[in-house]
Write an enzyme that holds these catalytic residues in place. Structure first.
Site, PDB file in Angstrom:
ATOM      1  N   SER A  30      -5.384  -9.985   3.864  1.00 23.06           N
ATOM      2  CA  SER A  30      -4.139 -10.610   3.430  1.00 23.06           C
ATOM      3  C   SER A  30      -2.992 -10.366   4.409  1.00 23.06           C
ATOM      4  O   SER A  30      -2.375 -11.306   4.915  1.00 23.06           O
ATOM      5  CB  SER A  30      -3.761 -10.077   2.038  1.00 23.06           C
ATOM      6  OG  SER A  30      -2.487 -10.524   1.648  1.00 23.06           O
ATOM      7  N   GLN A  31      -2.698  -9.098   4.701  1.00 22.51           N
ATOM      8  CA  GLN A  31      -1.600  -8.782   5.620  1.00 22.51           C
ATOM      9  C   GLN A  31      -2.000  -9.013   7.075  1.00 22.51           C
ATOM     10  O   GLN A  31      -1.215  -9.544   7.868  1.00 22.51           O
ATOM     11  CB  GLN A  31      -1.144  -7.330   5.427  1.00 22.51           C
ATOM     12  CG  GLN A  31      -0.423  -7.061   4.118  1.00 22.51           C
ATOM     13  CD  GLN A  31       0.974  -7.653   4.064  1.00 22.51           C
ATOM     14  OE1 GLN A  31       1.541  -8.055   5.066  1.00 22.51           O
ATOM     15  NE2 GLN A  31       1.539  -7.708   2.860  1.00 22.51           N
ATOM     16  N   SER A  56     -14.325 -12.694   8.507  1.00 18.35           N
ATOM     17  CA  SER A  56     -12.994 -12.472   9.077  1.00 18.35           C
ATOM     18  C   SER A  56     -12.973 -12.813  10.559  1.00 18.35           C
ATOM     19  O   SER A  56     -11.985 -13.343  11.080  1.00 18.35           O
ATOM     20  CB  SER A  56     -12.557 -11.016   8.859  1.00 18.35           C
ATOM     21  OG  SER A  56     -12.345 -10.750   7.496  1.00 18.35           O
ATOM     22  N   ASP A  86      -6.036   1.463   2.830  1.00 18.32           N
ATOM     23  CA  ASP A  86      -5.703   2.880   3.031  1.00 18.32           C
ATOM     24  C   ASP A  86      -6.932   3.756   3.217  1.00 18.32           C
ATOM     25  O   ASP A  86      -6.980   4.596   4.119  1.00 18.32           O
ATOM     26  CB  ASP A  86      -4.916   3.413   1.819  1.00 18.32           C
ATOM     27  CG  ASP A  86      -3.486   2.919   1.798  1.00 18.32           C
ATOM     28  OD1 ASP A  86      -2.985   2.528   2.864  1.00 18.32           O
ATOM     29  OD2 ASP A  86      -2.875   2.937   0.712  1.00 18.32           O
ATOM     30  N   HIS A 111       1.947   1.005   5.429  1.00 13.52           N
ATOM     31  CA  HIS A 111       2.060   1.920   4.284  1.00 13.52           C
ATOM     32  C   HIS A 111       1.885   3.328   4.830  1.00 13.52           C
ATOM     33  O   HIS A 111       1.086   3.557   5.740  1.00 13.52           O
ATOM     34  CB  HIS A 111       0.988   1.577   3.242  1.00 13.52           C
ATOM     35  CG  HIS A 111       1.012   2.436   2.013  1.00 13.52           C
ATOM     36  ND1 HIS A 111       2.176   2.903   1.440  1.00 13.52           N
ATOM     37  CD2 HIS A 111       0.006   2.917   1.234  1.00 13.52           C
ATOM     38  CE1 HIS A 111       1.882   3.622   0.365  1.00 13.52           C
ATOM     39  NE2 HIS A 111       0.570   3.644   0.230  1.00 13.52           N
ATOM     40  N   GLU A 198       3.477   1.919  -8.565  1.00 19.00           N
ATOM     41  CA  GLU A 198       2.168   1.403  -8.975  1.00 19.00           C
ATOM     42  C   GLU A 198       1.676   2.086 -10.246  1.00 19.00           C
ATOM     43  O   GLU A 198       1.126   1.441 -11.143  1.00 19.00           O
ATOM     44  CB  GLU A 198       1.150   1.625  -7.855  1.00 19.00           C
ATOM     45  CG  GLU A 198       1.363   0.759  -6.627  1.00 19.00           C
ATOM     46  CD  GLU A 198       0.471   1.154  -5.469  1.00 19.00           C
ATOM     47  OE1 GLU A 198       0.411   0.386  -4.500  1.00 19.00           O
ATOM     48  OE2 GLU A 198      -0.167   2.233  -5.524  1.00 19.00           O
ATOM     49  N   SER A 255      17.364 -14.610 -26.575  1.00 21.51           N
ATOM     50  CA  SER A 255      18.175 -14.750 -27.785  1.00 21.51           C
ATOM     51  C   SER A 255      18.951 -13.468 -28.082  1.00 21.51           C
ATOM     52  O   SER A 255      18.603 -12.381 -27.598  1.00 21.51           O
ATOM     53  CB  SER A 255      17.274 -15.083 -28.981  1.00 21.51           C
ATOM     54  OG  SER A 255      16.485 -13.950 -29.320  1.00 21.51           O
TER      55      SER A 255
END
Length: 335
Positions: A30-31, A56, A86, A111, A198, A255
């Protein structure tokens, strides 16, 4: 309460700092895919490092990115970006990066887990820094292509060259983050707050809160279909309001009955005992106890995760949710 006074934007960053340098993006998930394409489209020299020639590898080639085996990607790289999960990073570092990287190459992370908990101990002559986009990879790519960018965090762990921040901001600019804004942090702060979020709200807290509310209604004799709508399905609408307009905007949109009930009963449910347990959860993260447990769990094949996922998949709320999906989707307007 500390607050940053500096948010870095395009005017604070310069791609020339890393122009001509070879950038190895490790991973094409993804990244990894988003970063590699954005950096390439920003005019930078990018290759992708992969452990094997699979899907990939072919995807990178079809995107016009050069895929190489990891050791070949890092041996000539000036900047090495870790964008694999990770728990894969330590093994990748020990087996395919550390023995082959050239002296003084920069190590970049999205990260801070592996650096903060010392699972990876970088060479003393390498700059080590982090750019952490606050959005998933597809969004990083989508916003970049549309002329925007996803905000990010930036942190410097080792600054041997004296230019680590400038290089980090150049990478951030290359993926589009400085178009929105980049907030300075530390590896410690990013890691601990990310894990805390998380565990107590984004995954753990919200999952258990939905489950407890659903089960409470069902145990009291309410129809599970109605309980699902009231305790799980409607959550998206409220989260979307918070995302777009903030908590105040969300409260203005609901409401008066919902406002009063939320402001009185919310504090009764999320009381001081819950806040105390949140602090205990944070202490487990800060002390390294959670990291130790997670490394051990991963090494045993993640039995807690596997069993927990199985329980969720077989739960009543999940079965009801699956049954209602067609009904929920049926009312969505055609785009």
């Amino acid at each position: 309460m500390k607050s940053t006074s500096k948010i870095y934007t395009d005017k604070d960053s310069n791609l020339d700092v890393i122009k001509g340098k070879r950038i190895a993006v490790l991973g094409y998930g993804s990244q990894g895919r988003a970063w590699a394409q954005n950096l390439r489209d920003s005019g930078l020299n990018v290759v992708v490092g992969l452990e094997r020639e699979g899907k990939s590898w072919e995807l990178a080639k079809s995107d016009g990115i050069i895929p190489l085996h990891t050791k070949d990607a890092v041996k000539d790289a000036d900047i090495i970006i870790f964008l694999v999960p990770d728990m894969v990073q330590r093994t990748l570092w020990l087996e395919s990066v550390q023995p082959y990287m050239k002296k003084g190459a920069d190590l970049v992370f999205a990260h801070g887990f592996n650096i903060h908990y010392k699972l990876i101990e970088p060479p003393k002559d390498s700059d080590v820094y982090m750019i952490a986009p606050k959005g998933p990879g597809p969004t990083v790519r989508e916003y970049y292509k549309a002329g925007g960018g996803v905000p990010a965090l930036v942190a410097i762990q080792q600054d041997v060259s004296g230019t680590a921040l400038q290089k980090a901001l150049a990478i951030a600019k290359g993926i589009g983050a400085t178009r929105a804004g980049v907030i300075p942090t530390t590896f410690k702060e990013e890691t601990e707050t990310d894990l805390f979020g998380e565990q107590v709200i984004l995954v753990g807290g919200i999952m258990e809160l939905m489950k407890a509310a659903f089960e409470t209604l069902v145990e009291e004799g309410y129809q599970p279909e109605v309980a699902y709508f009231e305790t799980i399905n409607e959550l998206k609408m409220l989260v979307d309001l918070v995302y777009e307009k903030g908590i105040t905007g969300m409260l203005k949109a609901v409401s008066d009955t919902a406002k009063y009930g939320g402001m009185t009963v919310g504090k009764f449910v999320i009381n001081e005992d819950v806040r105390k347990r949140m602090k205990e959860a944070l202490q487990r993260i800060k002390s390294g106890k959670f990291a130790e447990e997670w490394v051990e769990e991963y090494g045993r094949g993640m039995p807690t995760v596997v069993n927990g996922l199985s329980q969720v998949q077989n739960s009543l709320e999940e079965k009801i949710g699956n049954q209602l999906k067609d009904l929920i989707q049926k009312g969505k307007p055609k785009s």
